[in-house]
Scaffold this active site. Structure first.
Site, PDB file in Angstrom:
ATOM      1  N   LYS A  12      31.911  39.346  32.001  1.00 54.21           N
ATOM      2  CA  LYS A  12      32.716  39.751  33.345  1.00 54.21           C
ATOM      3  C   LYS A  12      31.640  40.703  34.014  1.00 54.21           C
ATOM      4  O   LYS A  12      31.612  41.779  34.180  1.00 54.21           O
ATOM      5  CB  LYS A  12      34.009  40.647  32.972  1.00 54.21           C
ATOM      6  CG  LYS A  12      34.930  40.575  34.086  1.00 54.21           C
ATOM      7  CD  LYS A  12      36.180  41.141  33.802  1.00 54.21           C
ATOM      8  CE  LYS A  12      37.111  41.468  34.907  1.00 54.21           C
ATOM      9  NZ  LYS A  12      37.239  40.371  35.879  1.00 54.21           N
TER      10      LYS A  12
HETATM   11  N1  PPE Z   1      39.011  34.506  35.801  1.00 54.45           N
HETATM   12  C1  PPE Z   1      38.334  35.314  36.712  1.00 54.45           C
HETATM   13  C2  PPE Z   1      37.030  34.754  37.029  1.00 54.45           C
HETATM   14  C3  PPE Z   1      38.929  36.695  36.530  1.00 54.45           C
HETATM   15  O1  PPE Z   1      37.982  37.379  37.506  1.00 54.45           O
HETATM   16  C4  PPE Z   1      39.894  37.066  35.983  1.00 54.45           C
HETATM   17  C5  PPE Z   1      40.428  38.535  36.106  1.00 54.45           C
HETATM   18  C6  PPE Z   1      40.622  36.237  35.293  1.00 54.45           C
HETATM   19  C7  PPE Z   1      40.046  35.119  34.890  1.00 54.45           C
HETATM   20  C8  PPE Z   1      41.720  36.861  34.215  1.00 54.45           C
HETATM   21  O2  PPE Z   1      41.228  37.500  33.299  1.00 54.45           O
HETATM   22  P1  PPE Z   1      42.200  38.605  32.320  1.00 54.45           P
HETATM   23  O3  PPE Z   1      42.566  39.755  33.617  1.00 54.45           O
HETATM   24  O4  PPE Z   1      41.459  39.102  31.376  1.00 54.45           O
HETATM   25  O5  PPE Z   1      43.447  38.009  32.104  1.00 54.45           O
HETATM   26  N2  PPE Z   1      40.466  39.059  37.461  1.00 54.45           N
HETATM   27  C9  PPE Z   1      40.457  40.362  37.469  1.00 54.45           C
HETATM   28  C10 PPE Z   1      39.910  40.696  38.956  1.00 54.45           C
HETATM   29  C11 PPE Z   1      40.557  40.986  40.005  1.00 54.45           C
HETATM   30  C12 PPE Z   1      39.870  41.610  41.262  1.00 54.45           C
HETATM   31  O6  PPE Z   1      40.139  41.162  42.438  1.00 54.45           O
HETATM   32  O7  PPE Z   1      39.195  42.553  41.069  1.00 54.45           O
HETATM   33  C13 PPE Z   1      41.691  40.925  37.177  1.00 54.45           C
HETATM   34  O8  PPE Z   1      42.665  40.240  37.126  1.00 54.45           O
HETATM   35  O9  PPE Z   1      41.754  42.167  36.823  1.00 54.45           O
END
Ligand code: PPE
Length: 308
Positions: free
Chosen positions: A162
């Site tokens: 990330k």
């Molecule tokens: N894919 C991506 C590209 C992504 O950024 C997130 C989280 C996910 C999948 C889901 O991952 P998880 O949160 O572990 O279930 N995106 C974060 C960013 C939001 C933002 O705008 O900043 C979030 O959901 O916190």
């Protein structure tokens, strides 16, 4: 997120809680120039019976350290220290429910791509953050558009990290989709298979079988992993496999998952209705069990809560 204020009392920086206005960095901060930083997004919820808990705090901190490992960023805090720091930020700001943003980045001192001498710095902020794709999105479902931007190949950017720079791809895809009048972008991978949303993982359901893309070109979402567990616990067949956009078009139901988005139904892709065009029964069931888990109402998922 224009309406939300990020301003709180304190932000944790390199080991100390400092006043919001003092949580600053220099303009020559290395990470600002090249986007090499790693971060997390987690949410803290009020728990039934009192108190608050960070949902899957341990897993988020683990992913932060793994992201750092992938990009060769030295980390000077243990996962226990970082978890405690997250709890301290929530407590110091008296936030019962909030979003937390830990970020590790290189400070200033040396410039250039070859620089290795900049110290890793870590900040953790928290702020109240409502429904990511809007309350309407959670309740009625969102409309997606397949992006003209392709999710990067894992030999270019490494989606399992990330990492801040990865998000240029997401931001441009999101701009394009919203400018076109859609709620969110759906990105395909370099082979043309469905990958993920700009900030969410995706699931499709057809004939009772749930499918979600493999981890080959997506962020290994912690909500995704939680939802897979919830589906299996409810004896619903869930498979991790690649599929194309047409499989999405003919799904009975679809939803997106993410810390910010939680479980958001998808009711349209590329102007085609998904199923009957309203959130379906499996999606509703997953939303309910997930909400129960977040708020400590389901004993089965108590281990997912990092109480503060
Ligand atoms: N894919 C991506 C590209 C992504 O950024 C997130 C989280 C996910 C999948 C889901 O991952 P998880 O949160 O572990 O279930 N995106 C974060 C960013 C939001 C933002 O705008 O900043 C979030 O959901 O916190």
């Amino acid at each position: 997120m224009a309406a939300t204020t990020l301003r709180t009392e304190k932000i944790w920086m390199d080991g100390n809680l400092v006043p919001y206005d003092e949580a600053n960095v220099h303009v020559l901060t290395h990470s600002l120039h090249y986007g090499l930083a790693v971060f997390e997004g987690m949410r803290c919820y009020k728990i039934e019976g009192g108190g608050s808990a960070i949902f899957r705090g341990k897993e988020h901190i683990r992913r932060l350290l793994e992201s750092a490992h992938i990009v060769e960023m030295p980390m000077h805090h243990s996962s226990e220290e970082l978890l405690k720091a997250c709890a301290d930020v929530v407590r110091a700001n008296k936030l019962a429910e909030c979003y937390l943003r830990p970020i590790a980045f290189y400070g200033e001192g040396e410039m250039g791509l070859a620089a290795r001498g900049n110290k890793t710095r870590v900040a953790i902020a928290a702020w109240p953050w409502g429904a990511y794709l809007g309350e309407d999105g959670v309740n009625k479902g969102v409309r997606l558009k397949t992006s003209s931007f392709v999710r990067f190949h894992h030999n270019s950017m490494m989606p399992a990290a990330k990492a801040s720079g990865n998000y240029i791809n997401s931001i441009l895809a999101g701009y394009e989709a919203r400018r076109g009048g859609y709620d969110e972008a759906l990105l395909l991978d370099t082979q043309g298979y469905v990958a993920e949303g700009s900030g969410e993982n995706v699931f499709v359901i057809r004939d009772g079988i749930v499918r979600t893309p493999t981890l080959s070109s997506i962020l290994p979402g912690i909500t995704r992993a939680s939802v897979i567990t919830i589906l299996r616990d409810n004896s619903i067949d869930v498979r991790e496999e690649l599929f194309a956009r047409d499989a999405f078009y003919v799904a009975d139901e679809a939803f997106m998952t993410g810390t910010a988005a939680e479980v958001t139904p998808v009711v349209e892709l590329d102007d085609r209705k998904i199923g009957s065009g309203v959130p379906g029964p499996i999606t509703r069931k997953v939303q309910k069990v997930f909400q129960d888990a977040l708020h400590g109402r389901d004993r089965k998922y108590q281990d997912w809560l990092y109480r503060i």
